[in-house]
Design an enzyme around this catalytic site. Structure first.
Site, PDB file in Angstrom:
ATOM      1  N   ILE A  44       0.832  -1.200   0.000  1.00  0.00           N
ATOM      2  CA  ILE A  44       0.000   0.000   0.000  1.00  0.00           C
ATOM      3  C   ILE A  44       0.863   1.244   0.000  1.00  0.00           C
ATOM      4  CG2 ILE A  44      -1.604   1.315   1.396  1.00  0.00           C
ATOM      5  CD1 ILE A  44      -3.000  -1.135   2.136  1.00  0.00           C
ATOM      6  N   THR A  47       1.939   1.946  -3.638  1.00  0.00           N
ATOM      7  CA  THR A  47       0.961   2.481  -4.584  1.00  0.00           C
ATOM      8  C   THR A  47       0.374   3.791  -4.106  1.00  0.00           C
ATOM      9  OG1 THR A  47      -0.647   1.049  -3.546  1.00  0.00           O
ATOM     10  CG2 THR A  47       0.236   0.330  -5.635  1.00  0.00           C
ATOM     11  N   ASP A  48       0.416   4.065  -2.814  1.00  0.00           N
ATOM     12  CA  ASP A  48      -0.104   5.335  -2.312  1.00  0.00           C
ATOM     13  C   ASP A  48       0.702   6.508  -2.827  1.00  0.00           C
ATOM     14  OD1 ASP A  48      -1.518   5.493   1.049  1.00  0.00           O
ATOM     15  OD2 ASP A  48      -2.354   5.794  -0.953  1.00  0.00           O
ATOM     16  N   VAL A  49       2.008   6.241  -3.116  1.00  0.00           N
ATOM     17  CA  VAL A  49       2.883   7.332  -3.544  1.00  0.00           C
ATOM     18  C   VAL A  49       2.342   7.993  -4.787  1.00  0.00           C
ATOM     19  CG1 VAL A  49       5.185   7.867  -4.384  1.00  0.00           C
ATOM     20  CG2 VAL A  49       4.894   6.293  -2.543  1.00  0.00           C
TER      21      VAL A  49
END
Lengths: 83, 262
Positions: free
Chosen positions: A65, A68-70
């Protein structure tokens, strides 16, 4: 169908009023949303199959997570840079 | 009602000029050599962390209790998950750096919810950039120590198992990923999480104040207040997760840089 597409293309060609960078942020948040949803779903599925690995799976999920949050957050920061 | 008007006089001028929110004002000194709010908070964090850790481990007892127990269990959790889990027994020499990194990043971000100092120091790019540069230096140094300078460059740029024709494409991407993109994403991940989180918290708290002023919308005040409290909890959780991920990724990059190719 063609009329619908023509309306949309006409609206885009006429120019967008308001904040374009907000549209950019909205579009950039689609991908990470889908990705995180798939990732968490697979983690829950894996934890249901093998409950003794639950902690290890959760650690891997948090790592994924964060990756991909970046992308969504880069879009959010880009919103303020582009304004 | 006059309290509401006073609130409006207090923050509305800074909402009208958002540059004031993002530019730091120097508290001590001026010009290039100034200490602004972020620097003073960093010094405060270092002092608090040092005092806490030194007090916890002075006169250490065999069966820990109290503060020593908390500090030891935090260190043991980080050592087990990050140091030994990612790097194995030869990662012990990176243990102190990774634990300091985690504690510093966690406290620097959790400062957002401390009542009088509500500003996460990781929400301005200086601190995450500095932490990312130190981690970049450490994992590159680990790689150079393991392989030698040109051996390390060869290990990054030419991953084994790729057909020789594709090296034209793979090599620049791999080099950019290892040398440029990794510290950049480390810094941006930490910075953007707390930049966005701080703004989110501000929106909900100022929203509560704003909603309380107008009699027509005062029914929404409990919702806004509940959301503010929930977001405070979320921010503490995100501080812990992001600090953990930063330390974990640094450990993973050190392992990737110094891994022996077979």
């Amino acid at each position: 169908m063609l009329g619908f597409l023509a309306t949309i293309v006409g609206a885009l060609a006429a120019g967008v009023s308001g904040s374009v960078s907000m549209i950019g942020y909205g579009l950039s948040a689609i991908g990470p949303g889908i990705g995180i949803g798939i990732m968490v779903g697979k983690t829950v599925e894996g934890q249901a199959r093998q409950p003794e690995l639950a902690a290890r799976l959760q650690t891997t999920m948090i790592l994924g997570i964060a990756f991909t949050d970046v992308l969504a957050l880069i879009g959010f920061v880009g919103l303020f840079i582009a304004k | 009602m006059s309290a509401g008007l006073a609130l409006q006089r207090g923050f509305s001028h800074s909402l009208g000029s958002p540059k004031e929110i993002f530019e730091g004002k120097c508290v001590i000194g001026h010009g290039t050599l100034c200490l602004n709010r972020e620097s003073l908070l960093i010094f405060l964090i270092v002092v608090v962390l040092s005092v806490l850790l030194i007090v916890a481990t002075s006169r250490a007892q065999l069966v820990p209790r109290g503060l020593q127990n908390i500090v030891e269990s935090t260190y043991e959790f980080l050592r087990r998950d990050i140091v030994l889990g990612v790097m194995g027994p030869e990662g012990e020499k990176y243990g102190p750096y990774l634990v300091s990194l985690f504690l510093f990043a966690f406290l620097a971000s959790a400062l957002e919810v401390v009542p009088l100092l509500q500003f996460p120091t990781t929400s301005r790019m200086a601190i995450p950039a500095m932490l990312a540069m130190i981690s970049w230096g450490i994992y590159n140094w680990a790689g150079i120590r393991a392989h030698g300078f040109f051996g390390y460059l060869r290990a990054i740029m030419f991953p084994p198992g790729v057909p020789k024709v594709l090296y034209v494409i793979v090599t620049p991407i791999e080099f950019a990923a290892a040398v440029i993109l990794r510290p950049l994403t480390l810094a941006i991940r930490l910075f953007a999480n707390f930049f966005a989180g701080h703004l989110l918290l501000l929106v909900f708290v100022i929203g509560t104040a704003y909603v309380l002023q107008n009699g027509a919308t005062i029914a929404f005040a409990p919702i806004a207040l509940a959301a503010s409290v929930a977001i405070i909890g979320l921010e503490i959780f995100i501080a812990a997760v992001q600090a953990y991920v930063f330390a974990l990724l640094t450990a993973a990059y050190v392992r990737l840089a110094s891994a022996e190719e077979h």
